[in-house]
Design an enzyme around this catalytic site. Structure first.
Site, PDB file in Angstrom:
ATOM      1  N   GLY A   1       3.067  -2.918  -1.266  1.00  0.00           N
ATOM      2  CA  GLY A   1       4.316  -3.648  -1.452  1.00  0.00           C
ATOM      3  C   GLY A   1       4.183  -5.048  -0.882  1.00  0.00           C
ATOM      4  O   GLY A   1       3.440  -5.860  -1.439  1.00  0.00           O
TER       5      GLY A   1
ATOM      6  N   SER B   1      -3.796  -2.910  -1.167  1.00  0.00           N
ATOM      7  CA  SER B   1      -2.940  -4.042  -1.511  1.00  0.00           C
ATOM      8  C   SER B   1      -2.272  -4.573  -0.230  1.00  0.00           C
ATOM      9  O   SER B   1      -2.965  -4.925   0.720  1.00  0.00           O
ATOM     10  CB  SER B   1      -1.933  -3.620  -2.580  1.00  0.00           C
ATOM     11  OG  SER B   1      -1.320  -4.729  -3.175  1.00  0.00           O
ATOM     12  N   TRP B   2      -0.931  -4.587  -0.157  1.00  0.00           N
ATOM     13  CA  TRP B   2      -0.294  -4.949   1.109  1.00  0.00           C
ATOM     14  C   TRP B   2      -0.702  -3.978   2.216  1.00  0.00           C
ATOM     15  O   TRP B   2      -0.817  -4.352   3.379  1.00  0.00           O
ATOM     16  CB  TRP B   2       1.230  -4.963   0.959  1.00  0.00           C
ATOM     17  CG  TRP B   2       1.943  -4.908   2.279  1.00  0.00           C
ATOM     18  CD1 TRP B   2       2.595  -3.836   2.819  1.00  0.00           C
ATOM     19  CD2 TRP B   2       2.029  -5.952   3.262  1.00  0.00           C
ATOM     20  NE1 TRP B   2       3.084  -4.146   4.071  1.00  0.00           N
ATOM     21  CE2 TRP B   2       2.752  -5.444   4.367  1.00  0.00           C
ATOM     22  CE3 TRP B   2       1.567  -7.278   3.314  1.00  0.00           C
ATOM     23  CZ2 TRP B   2       3.031  -6.195   5.503  1.00  0.00           C
ATOM     24  CZ3 TRP B   2       1.837  -8.033   4.446  1.00  0.00           C
ATOM     25  CH2 TRP B   2       2.558  -7.491   5.526  1.00  0.00           C
TER      26      TRP B   2
ATOM     27  N   ASP C   1      -9.087  -6.688 -11.237  1.00  0.00           N
ATOM     28  CA  ASP C   1      -7.800  -6.642 -10.547  1.00  0.00           C
ATOM     29  C   ASP C   1      -7.063  -7.961 -10.794  1.00  0.00           C
ATOM     30  O   ASP C   1      -7.490  -9.019 -10.330  1.00  0.00           O
ATOM     31  CB  ASP C   1      -8.031  -6.437  -9.050  1.00  0.00           C
ATOM     32  CG  ASP C   1      -6.755  -6.151  -8.275  1.00  0.00           C
ATOM     33  OD1 ASP C   1      -5.682  -6.602  -8.703  1.00  0.00           O
ATOM     34  OD2 ASP C   1      -6.849  -5.490  -7.217  1.00  0.00           O
TER      35      ASP C   1
ATOM     36  N   HIS D   1      -5.995  -2.848 -10.423  1.00  0.00           N
ATOM     37  CA  HIS D   1      -5.468  -2.853  -9.062  1.00  0.00           C
ATOM     38  C   HIS D   1      -4.997  -1.480  -8.588  1.00  0.00           C
ATOM     39  O   HIS D   1      -5.078  -1.183  -7.402  1.00  0.00           O
ATOM     40  CB  HIS D   1      -4.281  -3.823  -9.004  1.00  0.00           C
ATOM     41  CG  HIS D   1      -3.691  -3.973  -7.638  1.00  0.00           C
ATOM     42  ND1 HIS D   1      -4.345  -4.616  -6.611  1.00  0.00           N
ATOM     43  CD2 HIS D   1      -2.489  -3.557  -7.115  1.00  0.00           C
ATOM     44  CE1 HIS D   1      -3.586  -4.612  -5.517  1.00  0.00           C
ATOM     45  NE2 HIS D   1      -2.463  -3.955  -5.796  1.00  0.00           N
TER      46      HIS D   1
END
Length: 331
Positions: free
Chosen positions: A52, A119-120, A273, A301
């Site tokens: 996120g 990711s985050w 990605d 991704h």
């Protein structure tokens, strides 16, 4: 335990499991976090940091770990998933999240643990590891995001839009042309300074832009995200990106990677990605002394990309094979 032998994204994963522990944890500042544990209560401890910001955990995330070997801790970060208050950005910064991770570790009486994030979640894993290297036994990262302005420029400044012009047009069409020079700021005004029902409209557009580009197999049809989920996801992402991740300066993570010297790190990155391009993974791997980079040839991704799922499970199984005697991270 045998893994799923069916075809598709779940082929490499372990079978679905239920948590052996679920609780709401008061971390102060009016926030209560949903925390769960699954797998072996006496196993190798690993904390899962979702993406996120604002994505929340899912049952699929439990399935990357051999439940006979790993003690898997998952939690929904402030403001999202089952944590409360929902979609709240009050007292919600990177440093609050790092403190929350430590609160959970202490609450569960875990000395050191592996940190798994994409990711985050990879960003937060690195920041946590830099801040608490003595508590970080190893890192397992996917879809690397270093919280740098060049990455935000790529995704919200038109770089990715050159590959996905139709989806980019949908994302930008809600914003007047005179505000297109800073779409993060433009969306911020609408996600925070409009009535809730208007926020949902913009939140869905924000989430749909990201979701449409997640898989290398995507045709751009991500579907309409749930309004409640989209509002938390968009508000939290925008809040963090508007504040440059609450880091002291651009490039903070790379400047502090020396604190991760000696921490074994696995990096799994999709070659195609579109959300977090491979340059960040390459820069990270080059800067760490104990990193292994797996560049997945035909993957984007998403955590659910088959090649990414397979490599993550393979890497976690390899770690488990070296720890079956003690089920501890004691080196």
């Amino acid at each position: 335990m045998d893994r799923n032998t069916s075809q598709g994204p779940a082929a490499a994963l372990y079978p679905p499991i239920d948590p052996f522990d679920q609780r709401m944890v008061d971390v102060g500042d009016g926030h209560r976090l949903y925390v769960e544990q699954c797998g072996n209560p006496d196993g190798l401890p690993v904390v899962v940091l979702h993406g996120g910001p604002g994505g929340g955990c899912s049952p699929m995330m439990r399935r990357f770990f051999d439940p006979a070997i790993y003690r898997v801790v998952l939690f929904d970060q402030r403001g999202c998933g089952r944590s409360r208050p929902h979609a709240s950005v009050r007292d919600n910064t990177t440093w609050h999240l790092v403190a929350d991770i430590e609160h959970i570790r202490n609450l569960l009486a875990i000395d050191r643990w592996a940190v798994f994030g994409g990711s985050w979640g990879a960003t937060l894993s690195l920041i946590y590891g830099i801040t608490h290297p003595d508590r970080t036994a190893r890192l397992i990262l996917r879809g690397v995001f270093l919280m740098e302005q060049r990455e935000l420029n790529w995704f919200y400044g038109g770089g990715a839009g050159q590959f996905w012009p139709d989806q980019w047009n949908r994302f930008t069409s809600l914003i007047p042309p005179e505000e297109h020079d800073d779409l993060i700021a433009a969306y911020k005004r609408r996600l925070f300074d409009t009535p809730a029902h208007e926020q949902v409209r913009y939140a869905r557009a924000w989430a749909s832009w990201e979701n449409a580009l997640a898989s290398v197999r995507s045709q751009g049809q991500s579907g309409e995200p749930n309004g409640e989920y989209a509002r938390a996801f968009a508000r939290l992402e925008n809040h963090y990106f508007s504040n440059a991740g609450f880091l002291e300066h651009d490039g903070w993570i790379r400047q502090n990677l020396h604190r991760l010297t000696g921490v074994p790190t696995v990096i799994v990155q999709g070659r195609y990605d579109m959300i977090c391009p491979p340059l960040s993974a390459q820069l990270l791997a080059s800067a760490l002394d104990a990193a292994t980079l797996h560049m997945i040839p035909f993957a984007g991704h998403a955590l659910s990309e088959p090649g990414i799922s397979e490599q993550l499970v393979r890497s976690l199984d390899r770690i488990a094979q070296t720890r079956t005697d003690t089920l501890r991270f004691d080196d």
